[in-house]
Design a protein around this motif. Structure first.
Motif, mmCIF file in Angstrom:
data_model
loop_
_atom_site.group_PDB
_atom_site.id
_atom_site.type_symbol
_atom_site.label_atom_id
_atom_site.label_comp_id
_atom_site.label_asym_id
_atom_site.label_seq_id
_atom_site.Cartn_x
_atom_site.Cartn_y
_atom_site.Cartn_z
ATOM 1 N N ARG A 95 9.254 19.163 -22.296
ATOM 2 C CA ARG A 95 8.954 17.761 -22.616
ATOM 3 C C ARG A 95 9.734 16.864 -21.666
ATOM 4 O O ARG A 95 10.900 17.121 -21.364
ATOM 5 C CB ARG A 95 9.323 17.441 -24.052
ATOM 6 N N TRP A 96 9.072 15.791 -21.186
ATOM 7 C CA TRP A 96 9.717 14.799 -20.329
ATOM 8 C C TRP A 96 10.178 13.613 -21.162
ATOM 9 O O TRP A 96 9.438 13.090 -21.989
ATOM 10 C CB TRP A 96 8.742 14.312 -19.255
ATOM 11 N N GLY A 97 11.409 13.191 -20.920
ATOM 12 C CA GLY A 97 11.912 11.985 -21.563
ATOM 13 C C GLY A 97 13.142 12.254 -22.402
ATOM 14 O O GLY A 97 13.285 13.322 -23.006
ATOM 15 N N THR A 98 14.040 11.284 -22.422
ATOM 16 C CA THR A 98 15.296 11.437 -23.176
ATOM 17 C C THR A 98 15.143 10.859 -24.573
ATOM 18 O O THR A 98 14.198 10.128 -24.857
ATOM 19 C CB THR A 98 16.436 10.733 -22.451
ATOM 20 N N VAL B 253 5.556 13.939 -16.329
ATOM 21 C CA VAL B 253 5.763 12.492 -16.438
ATOM 22 C C VAL B 253 4.498 11.748 -16.836
ATOM 23 O O VAL B 253 4.575 10.621 -17.341
ATOM 24 C CB VAL B 253 6.339 11.886 -15.134
ATOM 25 N N GLU C 62 12.335 6.530 -15.813
ATOM 26 C CA GLU C 62 13.059 7.039 -16.977
ATOM 27 C C GLU C 62 14.544 6.963 -16.636
ATOM 28 O O GLU C 62 15.054 7.753 -15.840
ATOM 29 C CB GLU C 62 12.654 8.471 -17.285
ATOM 30 N N LEU D 71 16.761 15.477 -19.408
ATOM 31 C CA LEU D 71 15.592 14.686 -19.043
ATOM 32 C C LEU D 71 14.317 15.513 -19.204
ATOM 33 O O LEU D 71 13.286 15.010 -19.658
ATOM 34 C CB LEU D 71 15.722 14.182 -17.609
ATOM 35 N N PRO E 204 4.506 11.497 -21.097
ATOM 36 C CA PRO E 204 5.876 11.255 -21.578
ATOM 37 C C PRO E 204 6.014 11.489 -23.077
ATOM 38 O O PRO E 204 5.202 11.017 -23.872
ATOM 39 C CB PRO E 204 6.124 9.787 -21.213
ATOM 40 N N GLY E 205 7.036 12.251 -23.440
ATOM 41 C CA GLY E 205 7.307 12.523 -24.841
ATOM 42 C C GLY E 205 6.449 13.601 -25.459
ATOM 43 O O GLY E 205 6.696 14.023 -26.588
#
Length: 220
Positions: A217-220, A163, A130, A207, A166-167
């Motif tokens: 939540r994971w992810g930009t 992770v 990521e 992040l 993701p999302g």
């Protein structure tokens, strides 16, 4: 395969444990729904009765699905359409009515566990990237901008849960259950401390985003 037999009737429960054992499985007898919620992490599959002494099996299933996707086959005397529909919509992988033939039960257990294994992460997904953050799940290593980042065991376990989804919104209960073993006993403050440390070490604001009143939540 380790299978939880959640059944309060000793005659039925003991017979299932014996039958599963003769077919090479390790059956763990549980008489209460709370036993399953506390011990599900060690199980490969669950046989769940709906008439339990401490809670309705459908409620237990809903609580279990908050924190786990372990395959569940409902085995119950309830044969009405409403119960079947509620069980399957509530997260059961299959539904059998007592008395069930052993060969059919074993076959259905094999199908639901194989289905879950097939849906597991591929080898390519064992390394998650990521931006400039790389998480190697097999090696349990993390790099940020090419430099290794030293995480504690708990910090890495938290990161791993995030992770691999993701999302997706991951609840605090799911995180506590995955890392500390029980979403209903783990101390919430402990999660906060480890999450703060993890974010600081990654050094990438946003992040890991906070979902107020729910989780992360994971992810930009």
């Amino acid at each position: 395969m380790q299978i939880a037999v959640v059944e309060d009737d000793d005659g039925v429960g003991d017979a299932l444990v014996e039958a599963l054992g003769t077919h090479g499985h390790e059956a763990v007898r549980m008489r209460r729904g709370s036993d399953l919620l506390l011990g599900h992490r060690a199980m490969d599959a669950v046989i769940l009765d709906l008439g339990l002494p401490d809670a309705d099996g459908l409620q237990v299933l809903r609580q279990l699905r908050v924190v786990s996707d372990v395959p569940v086959v409902i085995l119950t005397a309830r044969d009405d359409e409403r119960s079947v529909v509620r069980g399957l919509r509530g997260g059961a992988d299959d539904y059998l009515v007592k008395p069930a033939r052993l060969a059919e039960l074993l076959a259905r257990l094999d199908v639901v566990t194989q289905r879950r294994r097939a849906a597991g992460p591929s080898a390519a997904e064992k390394k998650v990237t990521e931006g400039d953050v790389v998480v190697d799940l097999d090696a349990r290593e993390v790099e940020v901008a090419g430099a290794p980042v030293a995480l504690t065991a708990k910090e890495f376990e938290l990161l791993e849960v995030l992770v691999t989804r993701p999302g997706a919104a991951v609840s605090r209960q799911q995180l506590m259950d995955a890392v500390w073993g029980d979403a209903y006993v783990a101390i919430s403050r402990t999660l906060d401390v480890h999450m703060t440390g993890l974010r600081a070490k990654l050094g990438r604001p946003g992040l890991i985003s906070t979902i107020r009143g729910y989780g992360y939540r994971w992810g930009t």
